[in-house]
Motif scaffolding. Sequence first.
Motif, PDB file in Angstrom:
ATOM      1  N   TYR A 196       0.837  -1.196   0.000  1.00  9.21           N
ATOM      2  CA  TYR A 196       0.000   0.000   0.000  1.00  9.21           C
ATOM      3  C   TYR A 196       0.874   1.249   0.000  1.00  9.21           C
ATOM      4  O   TYR A 196       1.974   1.251   0.562  1.00  9.21           O
ATOM      5  N   SER A 221      -2.329  11.977  -0.185  1.00 15.82           N
ATOM      6  CA  SER A 221      -1.688  12.329   1.079  1.00 15.82           C
ATOM      7  C   SER A 221      -0.569  11.350   1.423  1.00 15.82           C
ATOM      8  O   SER A 221       0.533  11.752   1.824  1.00 15.82           O
ATOM      9  N   HIS A 222      -0.836  10.042   1.241  1.00 16.92           N
ATOM     10  CA  HIS A 222       0.176   9.023   1.529  1.00 16.92           C
ATOM     11  C   HIS A 222       1.386   9.176   0.606  1.00 16.92           C
ATOM     12  O   HIS A 222       2.541   9.111   1.060  1.00 16.92           O
ATOM     13  N   THR A 276      -8.544   2.678  -1.170  1.00 10.13           N
ATOM     14  CA  THR A 276      -7.974   3.913  -0.636  1.00 10.13           C
ATOM     15  C   THR A 276      -8.564   5.085  -1.410  1.00 10.13           C
ATOM     16  O   THR A 276      -8.518   5.107  -2.642  1.00 10.13           O
ATOM     17  N   THR A 332       5.114   5.437   3.979  1.00 12.52           N
ATOM     18  CA  THR A 332       5.239   6.611   4.851  1.00 12.52           C
ATOM     19  C   THR A 332       5.958   6.255   6.152  1.00 12.52           C
ATOM     20  O   THR A 332       6.149   7.123   7.006  1.00 12.52           O
ATOM     21  N   ASP A 360      -4.137  -0.684  -3.234  1.00 14.60           N
ATOM     22  CA  ASP A 360      -4.968   0.432  -2.783  1.00 14.60           C
ATOM     23  C   ASP A 360      -6.354   0.400  -3.422  1.00 14.60           C
ATOM     24  O   ASP A 360      -7.336   0.806  -2.794  1.00 14.60           O
ATOM     25  N   ASP A 394      -6.775  10.310   0.300  1.00 21.98           N
ATOM     26  CA  ASP A 394      -5.801   9.622   1.158  1.00 21.98           C
ATOM     27  C   ASP A 394      -4.606   9.130   0.344  1.00 21.98           C
ATOM     28  O   ASP A 394      -3.464   9.162   0.819  1.00 21.98           O
ATOM     29  N   TYR A 395      -4.874   8.652  -0.879  1.00 17.54           N
ATOM     30  CA  TYR A 395      -3.788   8.160  -1.734  1.00 17.54           C
ATOM     31  C   TYR A 395      -2.780   9.279  -2.002  1.00 17.54           C
ATOM     32  O   TYR A 395      -1.567   9.078  -1.904  1.00 17.54           O
ATOM     33  N   ALA A 435       5.250   9.916   1.520  1.00 17.70           N
ATOM     34  CA  ALA A 435       6.200   8.875   1.119  1.00 17.70           C
ATOM     35  C   ALA A 435       7.316   9.440   0.244  1.00 17.70           C
ATOM     36  O   ALA A 435       8.495   9.121   0.441  1.00 17.70           O
ATOM     37  N   GLU A 449       0.464   3.781   1.728  1.00 18.56           N
ATOM     38  CA  GLU A 449       0.628   4.216   3.116  1.00 18.56           C
ATOM     39  C   GLU A 449       1.844   3.575   3.779  1.00 18.56           C
ATOM     40  O   GLU A 449       2.484   4.184   4.647  1.00 18.56           O
TER      41      GLU A 449
END
Length: 419
Positions: free
Chosen positions: A278, A323-324, A316, A283, A307, A320-321, A328, A280
């Motif tokens: 993922y 943001s992650h 996801t 991160t 995701d 959010d994708y 990252a 996320e």
Amino acid sequence: MLGGVVLTIFDRFYVQPQKYAVLQRTVDAMHEHAVQLIPINNDSTIAKDIEYIQYDKKNSKITVLLKQQRRCVTPYLVGRLSGPTLAKVQWEQHENAVVGHFHLFEPGVYFVEIIVINCDAELTNNMNFEEICLEDPKRHRITEKNSTITALTKFSGSEALTNPIGAWYFEGDERPKQVYTRYQPAECFQLTDNIPVSCNNMAPLDLTRFDPYKFKFASDLDLKDHLKGKEGRVCYVGASHGNMLAYHTSKILNEIQNINVTVDYCGHCKGKLFVAKYAEYLTKPSVIRKIIKKNCTKVVIGTGQWDASSQEGHPTSFKDYESHLKVAMELLLSMLGQNNIELYFRSTHYIPINAKTSACPPIDWRNPPVIDKYNEITKRLCKFYNITLFDTNDIVGVTWDRAKDWSHLNNTSGKIEAE
């Protein structure tokens, strides 16, 4: 009498040729500006929403004109031309029309197929796409069977299109046939290999449609010469699609002697399965430290498959994708940079329409509109952070429905992508 003869001679040898020349130029102009109506498939789910489908030969433009009153407000279309080469149509949304351009390497007669994926082409970051259903794949084709267009020039399409890195050329023994979109009917979905007998010879599942096409790069790059004197360790980071790329790359490198370039896959780092499946996960500094321990000189990261999948029961969100990925990328640039490791990202692959993505509501969200949005986010962030993005859409985009297992490019397309 003599005057009449002179006038007749003058008309025959001067006036009429001039008329014929003007007429010929008029005919040529009509041919050059000719538009062709592409027949509509009346059984399509959105047939009643379409006024007409038109091909503009001069501008190599396909226009799907929509009725003002329609059920499918913003149809997401996928178009493929098949003939001397394969080409994917790139679409632009307008108020009451969808306009497509394409780039061909060879002129000639091409079969054209246009399908509608869903009616929500304009996805936004804040949109909840979990409940958006695909159109019925058994009735998603909006063009009539065996519809054709004629490409008049070798390089057709919008100037806005970037030059492709190559194309799939027809090298079959017979004449080209229509390459229809491959999909998995709901009744053919099985968790095991025990597919119903009725599905064995079903046309939508057939893979042989791609066999006559071979990929040729636009430039004569000799991979052996290019890698001569190079050394390093390339690590693919991600889940199973990254693993498949590492597999294909490793096979290619093993066929080249006297080079010091190796490949690794960082999905099972330190025994943990899919350490970066993922966005996320990237991160977390602990995950990046595991990547660094692989002693890579270059890292190629691909996210998005998990995701958008059904693994966690829901996808996801776009918000959010992004943001992650933002967190990252900043962390990767910092930590990999401190260790002199070059960072790259790659585009997320499409997968064919299968029983899970076409269920309503879906139980898997890896459909073209969602993958496009993920890729749009990745591309925008890569540009912002000055990270090189490998976009292999020219290779795998036009054969997006080729995966035998409805997911992985364990085929010729995967090998060409690795090259």
